[in-house]
Design an enzyme around this catalytic site. Structure first.
Site, PDB file in Angstrom:
ATOM      1  N   PHE A 194       8.795   4.365 -55.757  1.00 41.19           N
ATOM      2  CA  PHE A 194       8.786   4.401 -57.240  1.00 41.19           C
ATOM      3  C   PHE A 194       7.406   3.974 -57.710  1.00 41.19           C
ATOM      4  O   PHE A 194       7.239   4.460 -58.852  1.00 41.19           O
ATOM      5  CB  PHE A 194       9.990   3.504 -57.609  1.00 41.19           C
ATOM      6  CG  PHE A 194       9.404   1.960 -57.699  1.00 41.19           C
ATOM      7  CD1 PHE A 194       8.843   1.649 -59.267  1.00 41.19           C
ATOM      8  CD2 PHE A 194       9.500   0.952 -56.786  1.00 41.19           C
ATOM      9  CE1 PHE A 194       8.005   0.277 -59.231  1.00 41.19           C
ATOM     10  CE2 PHE A 194       9.216  -0.130 -57.215  1.00 41.19           C
ATOM     11  CZ  PHE A 194       8.359  -0.461 -58.201  1.00 41.19           C
ATOM     12  N   LYS A 218      11.730  14.228 -51.354  1.00 35.50           N
ATOM     13  CA  LYS A 218      12.745  13.405 -51.877  1.00 35.50           C
ATOM     14  C   LYS A 218      11.829  12.162 -52.804  1.00 35.50           C
ATOM     15  O   LYS A 218      11.383  11.218 -52.203  1.00 35.50           O
ATOM     16  CB  LYS A 218      13.676  12.770 -51.175  1.00 35.50           C
ATOM     17  CG  LYS A 218      14.825  12.171 -51.857  1.00 35.50           C
ATOM     18  CD  LYS A 218      15.407  10.943 -50.966  1.00 35.50           C
ATOM     19  CE  LYS A 218      14.874   9.619 -51.067  1.00 35.50           C
ATOM     20  NZ  LYS A 218      15.081   9.064 -52.403  1.00 35.50           N
ATOM     21  N   GLU A 221      14.405   7.838 -56.335  1.00 36.80           N
ATOM     22  CA  GLU A 221      15.660   8.116 -57.301  1.00 36.80           C
ATOM     23  C   GLU A 221      15.471   7.419 -58.609  1.00 36.80           C
ATOM     24  O   GLU A 221      16.029   7.248 -59.669  1.00 36.80           O
ATOM     25  CB  GLU A 221      17.034   7.681 -56.830  1.00 36.80           C
ATOM     26  CG  GLU A 221      17.125   6.216 -56.343  1.00 36.80           C
ATOM     27  CD  GLU A 221      16.610   5.894 -55.008  1.00 36.80           C
ATOM     28  OE1 GLU A 221      15.592   6.482 -54.327  1.00 36.80           O
ATOM     29  OE2 GLU A 221      16.670   4.602 -54.541  1.00 36.80           O
ATOM     30  N   CYS A 326       0.941  -1.037 -54.143  1.00 33.97           N
ATOM     31  CA  CYS A 326       0.697  -1.688 -52.693  1.00 33.97           C
ATOM     32  C   CYS A 326      -0.595  -2.335 -52.296  1.00 33.97           C
ATOM     33  O   CYS A 326      -0.762  -2.997 -51.564  1.00 33.97           O
ATOM     34  CB  CYS A 326       1.118  -0.348 -51.683  1.00 33.97           C
ATOM     35  SG  CYS A 326      -0.148   0.885 -51.830  1.00 33.97           S
ATOM     36  N   GLU A 426       6.279 -10.240 -50.215  1.00 38.03           N
ATOM     37  CA  GLU A 426       5.692  -9.297 -51.163  1.00 38.03           C
ATOM     38  C   GLU A 426       6.415  -9.434 -52.617  1.00 38.03           C
ATOM     39  O   GLU A 426       7.652  -9.136 -52.553  1.00 38.03           O
ATOM     40  CB  GLU A 426       5.921  -7.801 -50.579  1.00 38.03           C
ATOM     41  CG  GLU A 426       5.049  -6.850 -51.605  1.00 38.03           C
ATOM     42  CD  GLU A 426       5.113  -5.500 -51.003  1.00 38.03           C
ATOM     43  OE1 GLU A 426       6.107  -5.053 -50.474  1.00 38.03           O
ATOM     44  OE2 GLU A 426       4.085  -4.613 -51.357  1.00 38.03           O
TER      45      GLU A 426
END
Ligand code: NAD
Length: 545
Positions: A194, A218, A221, A326, A426
């Protein structure tokens, strides 16, 4: 930003009841255009479902289940994302399989021409893409433009495909030559996170396609809007139908990709839980898998560093994008007396504007979801319980006008030790955890003991210190006075250790990215010169030299 009348995202053109089980396959369009797109967080009155993309057409899914997608700044409903049916996903794969032979046979020069147009269209739609990211993901509009840019640069670099795909040739014996080719794999898939809704799809679309593969993408979502705009640009750039198809869903869609025999390779970017599972199951099914995972990026600051540059760098890299990168610099190791600089870091962090992404001057926006906010706050509370000090506490912050967003202000935790939860996990929020080291060697040892190895930074004015750090540190992407050392696409994204699956053998973009999406083939041919048809009789004594 000026408010606009257009406020919704992807939408089917034909109205239909939501959550129906009827098998609808209607062409749909996107509501936004390059110049007309959402520019505020105003409530959307007529919320439309996100369509999927197959054969260069947007279609309304007939899925029975949809995932509600909320604006993280307001928690207003923005769109509903279908959990596509197996039948629809299978149709996407069949479309990609059908498109493959002709696309593979299309010359690389022709594919390059399409990529040039794709690049131009991304530039033209830059603000529209960024606005979709701000609305669905929450990051500030300026930061969202950077998200698009870092993906656009991969598409630009992919235009050099003719150079990347050139093979090698050598005469290995008399009249015998070996030459190498790089051939596409077939249908490949990408599963995206995301936090970079444009950049990560663009790590995959350009290189997968320019090398001759067809792709099932993909998106997350949680924010597929940017990927849907990219699909429209794919169509408009002249990619043939089926070369790029976009499907939607969560775990079931991922399992479909993992188990679909026609899919030859998977690119995954996301967290460790999903990534390790995807790497293991995809590999067990005989697929090539590249997987970039989570991180805990450290900065070490030495007393000889430029204090002002360090403070600005760490504040930007720890709290920018609300820490949801990240490569966020989430962990600080102060060496020696630099622990006294934390007051400056806190002052600078306190001055950041936490606000909705479309608001002028916002430095960071909300986090992605109420669940994510709750988890971040829980980790901050755990640090307090475990004996750390909350130097700056961002809990409970709410900007005026946005009482319902997922807000966490910049937070700094000091006195952290490696056993604490806030160090081990994280956090993926605007939280900087600070540890102390007595020397450069101690800092290196502490950082190397962490299982992750995505990025790291050292702040010093000493060349020898920087070189010693660079040589001995295990993280895969090292910044020397550079807080977020993400390599541009002429290099590759080189995370290490637990930040990659499979030992990081396949890295994203650059020449390694081309290698991931292609199979090498060598051909050794013998064309005897004796067999050449000579127009003239050869009367000299043969020497066979
Ligand atoms: P995520 O792992 O939750 O989701 C990523 C993708 O995997 C999504 O498409 C999702 O649908 C799917 N997925 C999630 N859980 C799954 C499961 N249990 N089974 C099957 N599929 C599943 O990641 P996210 O929260 O969207 O993204 C944030 C994470 O991504 C962070 O850990 C961040 O460090 C990482 N990330 C890494 C890089 C990198 O290059 N190393 C870049 C960006 C993000």
């Amino acid at each position: 930003m000026t408010p606009s009348t257009s406020s919704s995202q992807a939408s089917p053109a034909v109205a239909r009841p939501l959550h129906t089980t009827a098998k609808l396959q209607l062409p749909a369009t996107l509501d936004s255009t390059a110049t007309n797109f959402p520019k505020s967080h105003a409530k959307i009155e007529n919320v439309k479902d996100t369509p999927y993309f197959i054969d260069n057409e947007f279609r309304a899914s007939s899925a029975p289940d949809f995932i509600d997608l909320h604006d993280p700044a307001t928690n207003h409903l923005v769109t509903r994302v279908p959990q596509m049916t197996d039948e629809e996903m299978k149709a996407a794969v069949l479309s990609a399989e059908k498109a493959y032979p002709a696309w593979k046979a299309t010359s690389v020069i022709a594919r390059q021409q399409i990529m040039f147009r794709f690049v131009a269209l991304i530039r033209e739609n830059w603000d529209r893409l960024a606005a979709s990211i701000t609305l669905e993901q929450g990051k500030t509009f300026a930061d969202a433009k950077g998200d698009v840019l870092r993906g656009l640069q991969v598409a630009e670099a992919a235009c050099a495909a003719p150079e990347f795909l050139k093979g090698e040739i050598l005469e290995v014996a008399k009249d015998m030559e070996t030459r190498s080719y790089r051939e596409p794999l077939g249908v490949v898939a990408a599963i995206c996170p995301f936090n970079f809704p444009a950049m990560i799809p663009l790590w995959c679309i350009p290189i997968a396609t320019v090398t001759g593969n067809t792709l099932i993408l993909k998106p997350s979502e949680r924010d597929p809007g940017a990927a849907m705009i990219l699909a429209e640009l794919v169509r408009d750039a002249g990619f043939p139908p089926g070369v790029v198809n976009v499907i939607h869903g969560a775990h079931r869609a991922v399992n479909f990709i993992l188990d679909e025999p026609a899919i030859k390779a998977i690119s995954f970017v996301g967290g460790n839980k999903a990534g390790e599972y995807i790497f293991a199951r995809g590999s067990a099914n005989g697929k090539r898998v590249q997987a970039n995972l989570g991180a805990k990026n450290h900065a070490a600051v030495l007393p000889d560093a430029n204090r002002n540059h360090f403070v600005n760098s760490v504040v930007g890299a720890a709290f920018g994008a609300a820490g949801q990168r990240c490569m966020a610099l989430s962990t600080l190791v102060t060496v020696g007396e630099t622990s006294e600089w934390l007051g400056d870091v806190a002052e600078s962090a306190k001055a950041l504007s936490v606000n909705a992404g479309f608001e002028e001057g916002a430095d960071l926006g909300p986090v992605i979801s109420p669940e994510s906010k709750a988890r971040i706050e829980d980790i901050i509370a755990s640090a307090e319980k475990e004996g750390a000090t909350i130097l700056l506490d961002g809990r409970g912050y709410k900007p005026a006008g946005y009482p319902d967003g997922n807000w966490v202000g910049p937070t700094i935790i000091t006195g952290v030790t490696p056993e604490m939860r806030c160090y081990k996990e994280e956090i993926f929020g605007p939280v900087l955890v600070c540890l102390k080291a007595d020397s450069l060697d101690d800092a290196i040892e502490l950082i190397n003991a962490n299982p992750y190895g995505n990025g790291v930074a050292v702040f010093t004015r000493s060349g020898p210190t920087a070189e010693t750090f660079r040589r001995n540190i295990q993280a895969g992407q090292v910044g020397i006075n550079v807080p977020i050392p993400v390599p541009l696409p002429m290099f590759s994204f080189t995370g290490n250790k637990a930040s990659v699956a499979g030992g990081g053998a396949s890295t994203f973009y650059g020449r390694p990215g081309v290698n991931f999406y292609t199979q090498s083939k060598t051909v050794t041919a013998l064309w005897k010169s004796d067999d050449a048809i000579s127009k003239k009789a050869d009367v000299s004594m043969p020497t066979h030299s």
